[in-house]
Scaffold this motif. Structure first.
Motif, PDB file in Angstrom:
ATOM      1  N   ARG A 128     -60.497 -14.765 -85.854  1.00 53.96           N
ATOM      2  CA  ARG A 128     -61.515 -14.075 -85.060  1.00 53.96           C
ATOM      3  C   ARG A 128     -62.792 -13.911 -85.870  1.00 53.96           C
ATOM      4  O   ARG A 128     -62.755 -13.837 -87.096  1.00 53.96           O
ATOM      5  CB  ARG A 128     -61.004 -12.697 -84.607  1.00 53.96           C
ATOM      6  N   TRP A 129     -63.928 -13.843 -85.149  1.00 55.15           N
ATOM      7  CA  TRP A 129     -65.230 -13.671 -85.801  1.00 55.15           C
ATOM      8  C   TRP A 129     -65.711 -12.239 -85.621  1.00 55.15           C
ATOM      9  O   TRP A 129     -65.529 -11.637 -84.564  1.00 55.15           O
ATOM     10  CB  TRP A 129     -66.252 -14.643 -85.204  1.00 55.15           C
ATOM     11  N   TYR A 130     -66.340 -11.714 -86.676  1.00 59.75           N
ATOM     12  CA  TYR A 130     -66.826 -10.337 -86.666  1.00 59.75           C
ATOM     13  C   TYR A 130     -68.263 -10.275 -87.177  1.00 59.75           C
ATOM     14  O   TYR A 130     -68.656 -11.033 -88.068  1.00 59.75           O
ATOM     15  CB  TYR A 130     -65.937  -9.442 -87.532  1.00 59.75           C
ATOM     16  N   LEU A 131     -69.015  -9.339 -86.609  1.00 61.12           N
ATOM     17  CA  LEU A 131     -70.401  -9.098 -86.990  1.00 61.12           C
ATOM     18  C   LEU A 131     -70.544  -7.612 -87.308  1.00 61.12           C
ATOM     19  O   LEU A 131     -70.246  -6.764 -86.467  1.00 61.12           O
ATOM     20  CB  LEU A 131     -71.334  -9.495 -85.836  1.00 61.12           C
ATOM     21  N   VAL A 132     -70.977  -7.302 -88.534  1.00 50.21           N
ATOM     22  CA  VAL A 132     -71.104  -5.915 -88.986  1.00 50.21           C
ATOM     23  C   VAL A 132     -72.573  -5.516 -88.952  1.00 50.21           C
ATOM     24  O   VAL A 132     -73.425  -6.191 -89.536  1.00 50.21           O
ATOM     25  CB  VAL A 132     -70.540  -5.737 -90.408  1.00 50.21           C
ATOM     26  N   MET A 133     -72.871  -4.415 -88.271  1.00 51.88           N
ATOM     27  CA  MET A 133     -74.260  -3.979 -88.122  1.00 51.88           C
ATOM     28  C   MET A 133     -74.349  -2.455 -88.131  1.00 51.88           C
ATOM     29  O   MET A 133     -73.344  -1.759 -88.260  1.00 51.88           O
ATOM     30  CB  MET A 133     -74.845  -4.542 -86.824  1.00 51.88           C
ATOM     31  N   ASP A 134     -75.576  -1.966 -88.000  1.00 51.84           N
ATOM     32  CA  ASP A 134     -75.806  -0.520 -87.944  1.00 51.84           C
ATOM     33  C   ASP A 134     -75.000   0.114 -86.813  1.00 51.84           C
ATOM     34  O   ASP A 134     -74.932  -0.433 -85.706  1.00 51.84           O
ATOM     35  CB  ASP A 134     -77.288  -0.221 -87.691  1.00 51.84           C
ATOM     36  N   PHE A 135     -74.427   1.275 -87.102  1.00 51.41           N
ATOM     37  CA  PHE A 135     -73.853   2.082 -86.035  1.00 51.41           C
ATOM     38  C   PHE A 135     -74.952   3.002 -85.507  1.00 51.41           C
ATOM     39  O   PHE A 135     -75.571   3.749 -86.260  1.00 51.41           O
ATOM     40  CB  PHE A 135     -72.682   2.922 -86.541  1.00 51.41           C
ATOM     41  N   ILE A 136     -75.198   2.928 -84.225  1.00 54.94           N
ATOM     42  CA  ILE A 136     -76.278   3.703 -83.609  1.00 54.94           C
ATOM     43  C   ILE A 136     -75.663   4.870 -82.848  1.00 54.94           C
ATOM     44  O   ILE A 136     -74.932   4.671 -81.871  1.00 54.94           O
ATOM     45  CB  ILE A 136     -77.115   2.829 -82.665  1.00 54.94           C
ATOM     46  N   GLU A 137     -75.959   6.047 -83.299  1.00 51.91           N
ATOM     47  CA  GLU A 137     -75.441   7.259 -82.661  1.00 51.91           C
ATOM     48  C   GLU A 137     -76.274   7.546 -81.425  1.00 51.91           C
ATOM     49  O   GLU A 137     -77.478   7.774 -81.502  1.00 51.91           O
ATOM     50  CB  GLU A 137     -75.524   8.442 -83.627  1.00 51.91           C
ATOM     51  N   GLY A 138     -75.661   7.506 -80.260  1.00 51.65           N
ATOM     52  CA  GLY A 138     -76.405   7.768 -79.041  1.00 51.65           C
ATOM     53  C   GLY A 138     -75.674   7.237 -77.824  1.00 51.65           C
ATOM     54  O   GLY A 138     -74.447   7.127 -77.815  1.00 51.65           O
ATOM     55  N   GLU A 139     -76.421   6.892 -76.797  1.00 55.49           N
ATOM     56  CA  GLU A 139     -75.842   6.377 -75.573  1.00 55.49           C
ATOM     57  C   GLU A 139     -76.737   5.292 -75.009  1.00 55.49           C
ATOM     58  O   GLU A 139     -77.922   5.202 -75.347  1.00 55.49           O
ATOM     59  CB  GLU A 139     -75.660   7.493 -74.543  1.00 55.49           C
ATOM     60  N   THR A 140     -76.176   4.454 -74.156  1.00 54.92           N
ATOM     61  CA  THR A 140     -76.993   3.414 -73.548  1.00 54.92           C
ATOM     62  C   THR A 140     -77.940   4.030 -72.528  1.00 54.92           C
ATOM     63  O   THR A 140     -77.681   5.112 -71.980  1.00 54.92           O
ATOM     64  CB  THR A 140     -76.127   2.357 -72.843  1.00 54.92           C
ATOM     65  N   LEU A 141     -79.023   3.338 -72.286  1.00 52.41           N
ATOM     66  CA  LEU A 141     -79.971   3.798 -71.270  1.00 52.41           C
ATOM     67  C   LEU A 141     -79.301   3.826 -69.903  1.00 52.41           C
ATOM     68  O   LEU A 141     -79.630   4.665 -69.062  1.00 52.41           O
ATOM     69  CB  LEU A 141     -81.199   2.878 -71.262  1.00 52.41           C
ATOM     70  N   GLU A 142     -78.341   2.922 -69.676  1.00 52.96           N
ATOM     71  CA  GLU A 142     -77.607   2.912 -68.411  1.00 52.96           C
ATOM     72  C   GLU A 142     -76.865   4.232 -68.215  1.00 52.96           C
ATOM     73  O   GLU A 142     -76.926   4.848 -67.145  1.00 52.96           O
ATOM     74  CB  GLU A 142     -76.627   1.739 -68.397  1.00 52.96           C
ATOM     75  N   ASP A 143     -76.152   4.684 -69.254  1.00 54.68           N
ATOM     76  CA  ASP A 143     -75.433   5.955 -69.159  1.00 54.68           C
ATOM     77  C   ASP A 143     -76.390   7.132 -69.026  1.00 54.68           C
ATOM     78  O   ASP A 143     -76.139   8.090 -68.290  1.00 54.68           O
ATOM     79  CB  ASP A 143     -74.536   6.139 -70.383  1.00 54.68           C
ATOM     80  N   TYR A 144     -77.496   7.060 -69.773  1.00 55.21           N
ATOM     81  CA  TYR A 144     -78.462   8.155 -69.733  1.00 55.21           C
ATOM     82  C   TYR A 144     -79.082   8.274 -68.340  1.00 55.21           C
ATOM     83  O   TYR A 144     -79.261   9.377 -67.810  1.00 55.21           O
ATOM     84  CB  TYR A 144     -79.541   7.918 -70.781  1.00 55.21           C
ATOM     85  N   LEU A 145     -79.410   7.124 -67.736  1.00 58.19           N
ATOM     86  CA  LEU A 145     -79.957   7.148 -66.378  1.00 58.19           C
ATOM     87  C   LEU A 145     -78.956   7.733 -65.390  1.00 58.19           C
ATOM     88  O   LEU A 145     -79.315   8.539 -64.524  1.00 58.19           O
ATOM     89  CB  LEU A 145     -80.340   5.731 -65.950  1.00 58.19           C
ATOM     90  N   ALA A 146     -77.699   7.324 -65.530  1.00 61.40           N
ATOM     91  CA  ALA A 146     -76.668   7.836 -64.623  1.00 61.40           C
ATOM     92  C   ALA A 146     -76.529   9.346 -64.770  1.00 61.40           C
ATOM     93  O   ALA A 146     -76.361  10.074 -63.786  1.00 61.40           O
ATOM     94  CB  ALA A 146     -75.343   7.148 -64.906  1.00 61.40           C
ATOM     95  N   ARG A 147     -76.606   9.821 -66.004  1.00 59.90           N
ATOM     96  CA  ARG A 147     -76.458  11.260 -66.259  1.00 59.90           C
ATOM     97  C   ARG A 147     -77.655  12.044 -65.730  1.00 59.90           C
ATOM     98  O   ARG A 147     -77.519  13.223 -65.379  1.00 59.90           O
ATOM     99  CB  ARG A 147     -76.287  11.471 -67.765  1.00 59.90           C
TER     100      ARG A 147
END
Length: 701
Positions: A128-147
């Motif tokens: 399997r292939w993996y990509l390691v990147m910044d962990f972004i604390e927050g929520e998607t704009l989709e979830d934020y709009l729904a909320r």
């Protein structure tokens, strides 16, 4: 958060999970059920690469899963790990998915921007292939709009769009432009402090001039531009369509996926904002706004001109649609909002310049160069009086505003002072060079020699010859024009650069011009266009060049943290590598040699400016007063101070001997792309989007 998308096996379009046929190609969709296979996703208790401890799965999409993990080698630093899923794919599809995954890794590895996650590494393990990147604390704009019930107040919409414009501009202006192609709320992350991040580069692609069409169609219904599903190659303004769809959604509360390519007018918003939406969402890519910088500039104007109509306390009424009725607001709120539903008076579209009243011709003509050596003369109308706004003043500000020039219709990328400090030549995305007086801000001449070339996107740089008789400018297509500052007749056109030119500088004695493209530095005669010297780029992409005051040395800044110094002799056509040193921790964005020739200052995307003594190669100071990548810097004529600007929008004056801040410009500036200290040392000019401000240089200790 699990994706509700179903990807078409025929064209790759993202459909809703309940759809039966693909909205793009109309082929039947294959619905699959989740089953246990021998290649199960990584378990959250698994330790990847003997380093990354998986904690939880954050989401799952068409290309795989994303996990939150800890890097146990770096103090349990939180990271996000993207895992490529090959479940249900045949051998060819598996190979294509793997190539796409590697493509995303390579794209992200070469990018650095405040609104993009950093990538740390990519690897394969257990097939399997993996990509390691910044962990972004927050929520998607989709979830934020729904909320938030599907709509947001203008203050939040504006901030989100401005940040998205910034990162899209960065992607679109890479040496090979990157088209994101899947801009939608699900691919936008919001942190608690409202920092925006663009995520999931799985289908982003490099724009290749000359290529007829994309290899495969990708996109999400409602957000993807029409041309993404046709036979044409996707261009950068496809992202502008997607941004327009998101802007419409945040204003209206209507999900564009419910009826792709159909956007109703939004009642209650300013006419200028509706006009911008119409331009962004034009079905014809050729008629759509071409550059995201234009969107950003118009958003700023709309926000400034309509602050009362777009107050955060005022909710834009949504048009009638078939959806569940929202929860009724308290009676007091309904009563207070009723007073703002009347349509505002139409405002002029920002892109339409005001019409000046007929006046007599001014003394200085405008020349529009053409095929003829004796071009027609066009006298410009006197510009309408420019109101000079009062900048906020604090106790440290001892200067004053001299002039505010607003003659450009696009972002200003370069400014140059005349040697006598009386005039400024400014240039940018409207493909013109405008010469104007700082005394009254009146336009004196306009050079439009680049407008006839359809390949020209903008003027990258303009420079004035040391004797003030000639001006030179270079456009993004690599063509350099040299012309007379009085008659504006073109003297020389230099076309030997195969790629875009990023830097243009005149030799101090006025005998030569140095122009630098991605892969080559050229030194040539401005009177006849003959090449004097050429030098291939030693490292990756030349970004900036500065000439020493004694005419003997050139400092060259690269896209990586390297500065190269070459010793040259124009008379004998000699060039010799003098020294190489590094100071910035990432790419060098700007270089300035001190007027006395003793020091070199280099700004970088690492948010610092480094100062070196040339004779001893000794590092003198580091200025770390900016919080964004350095865009421009300029020495005071006495070599005692430096003024610099960055992506944080601040203008700082500081002491190069110790890196201490002497003065911070008190105004709230948008991003400053260009600035310059006047030759007489009295004033400083700074370009803020489509305008140029000239202000008195403050006294500093």
């Amino acid at each position: 958060m699990l994706s509700a998308e179903l990807f078409c096996a025929n064209c790759g379009a993202a459909n809703q999970s309940q759809d039966t046929y693909c909205f793009a190609c109309h082929q039947p969709l294959q619905h699959t059920t989740t089953t246990t296979t021998t290649t199960t996703p990584a378990q959250t208790t698994h330790l990847l690469r003997q380093r990354y401890q998986l904690l939880e799965r954050l989401g799952q999409g068409g290309m795989g899963s994303v996990y939150k993990a800890e890097d146990i080698e770096l103090g349990n630093r939180p990271v996000a790990i993207k895992e490529l899923s090959q479940k249900g794919l045949n051998q060819q599809e598996s190979q294509e998915a793997e190539e796409s995954f590697k493509h995303e890794a390579l794209l992200l590895a070469g990018l650095m921007h405040p609104n993009l996650p950093r990538i740390y590494e990519n690897f394969s393990e257990a097939g399997r292939w993996y990509l390691v990147m910044d962990f972004i604390e927050g929520e998607t704009l989709e979830d934020y709009l729904a909320r938030r019930g599907g709509q947001l107040p203008w203050s939040e919409i504006y901030e989100i769009c401005i940040q998205l414009c910034s990162v899209l501009q960065y992607l679109h202006t890479r040496p090979t432009p990157i088209v994101f192609r899947d801009l939608k709320p699900l691919n936008v992350m919001l942190t608690p402090n409202r920092q925006v991040y663009l995520i999931d580069f799985g289908i982003a692609r490099l724009f290749k001039p000359g290529q007829a069409h994309d290899t495969i169609a990708f996109g999400s219904p409602g957000y993807a531009a029409p041309e993404q599903y046709g036979k044409a190659q996707t261009r950068p303004n496809a992202d502008i369509y997607s941004l327009g769809a998101m802007l419409h959604q945040m204003l209206s509360g209507i999900d564009p996926a419910t009826n792709p390519f159909a956007f109703s007018k939004i009642p209650g918003i300013p006419a200028s904002l509706q006009a911008l939406l119409d331009k962004m969402l034009d079905m014809n890519a050729g008629q759509r706004i071409a550059y995201v910088e234009m969107v950003q500039e118009q958003l700023r104007r709309i926000n400034t001109q309509n602050s009362s109509l777009l107050s955060p306390s005022i909710q834009t009424p949504a048009p009638t649609i078939k959806r569940p009725a929202p929860t009724p607001a308290p009676a007091s709120n309904r009563a207070s909002s009723r007073s703002v539903i009347y349509p505002p008076a139409p405002l002029p579209t920002p892109s339409t310049p005001p019409q000046a009243a007929p006046v007599s011709p001014v003394s200085t003509p405008i020349y529009i160069p053409g095929a003829s050596k004796q071009p027609s003369v066009i006298y410009p109308p006197a510009p309408a009086p420019v109101s000079i706004p009062q900048l906020p003043v604090d106790t440290s500000y001892r200067g004053k505003l001299i002039c505010h020039y607003q003659g450009h219709m696009g972002v200003v990328t370069s400014i140059a002072w005349s040697p006598d400090s009386k005039q400024i030549a400014s240039a940018g995305y409207d493909k013109t060079v405008q010469i104007w007086d700082i005394k009254d801000g009146q336009l004196r001449a306009l050079y439009a020699g680049n407008q006839a070339n359809k390949k020209t996107r903008c003027i990258e740089a303009v420079v004035w010859s040391p004797n003030g008789k000639l001006l030179a400018c270079v456009s993004n297509d690599g063509i350099v024009q040299v012309w007379d500052s009085q008659s504006l007749q073109t003297k020389t056109t230099y076309k030997l650069h195969k790629t875009g030119v990023h830097a243009l500088v005149w030799s101090p004695d006025g005998s030569a011009l140095a122009s630098a493209s991605d892969d080559k530095l050229s030194i040539w005669n401005p009177t006849n266009g003959t090449t004097i010297l050429e030098r291939e780029a030693t490292y990756r992409q030349i970004q900036t060049v500065s000439w020493s005051s004694d005419n003997s040395y050139l400092a060259i800044g690269y896209q990586e943290p390297t500065i190269e110094i070459i010793r040259i002799s124009l008379k004998d056509k000699l060039q010799q590598l003098e020294t190489i040193y590094t100071g910035n921790k990432s790419g060098v964005t700007s270089i300035a040699w001190s007027p006395d020739g003793k020091y070199i200052a280099s700004g970088g995307s690492d948010k610092t400016v480094q100062v070196w003594e040339f004779a001893t190669r000794k590092h003198i100071s580091t200025y770390a007063g900016h919080s964004g990548a350095i865009y421009a810097l300029s020495w005071s004529p006495d070599s005692q101070s430096i003024v610099s600007s960055s992506a944080d929008g601040k203008i700082q004056i500081w002491d190069p001997s110790n890196g201490k801040t002497l003065f911070t410009h008190p105004s709230a500036n948008p991003t400053i792309y260009a600035l310059s200290w006047s030759p007489d040392g009295k004033d400083i000019a700074s370009a803020a989007h489509s305008s140029v401000i000239v202000w008195e240089a403050p006294d500093t200790p």
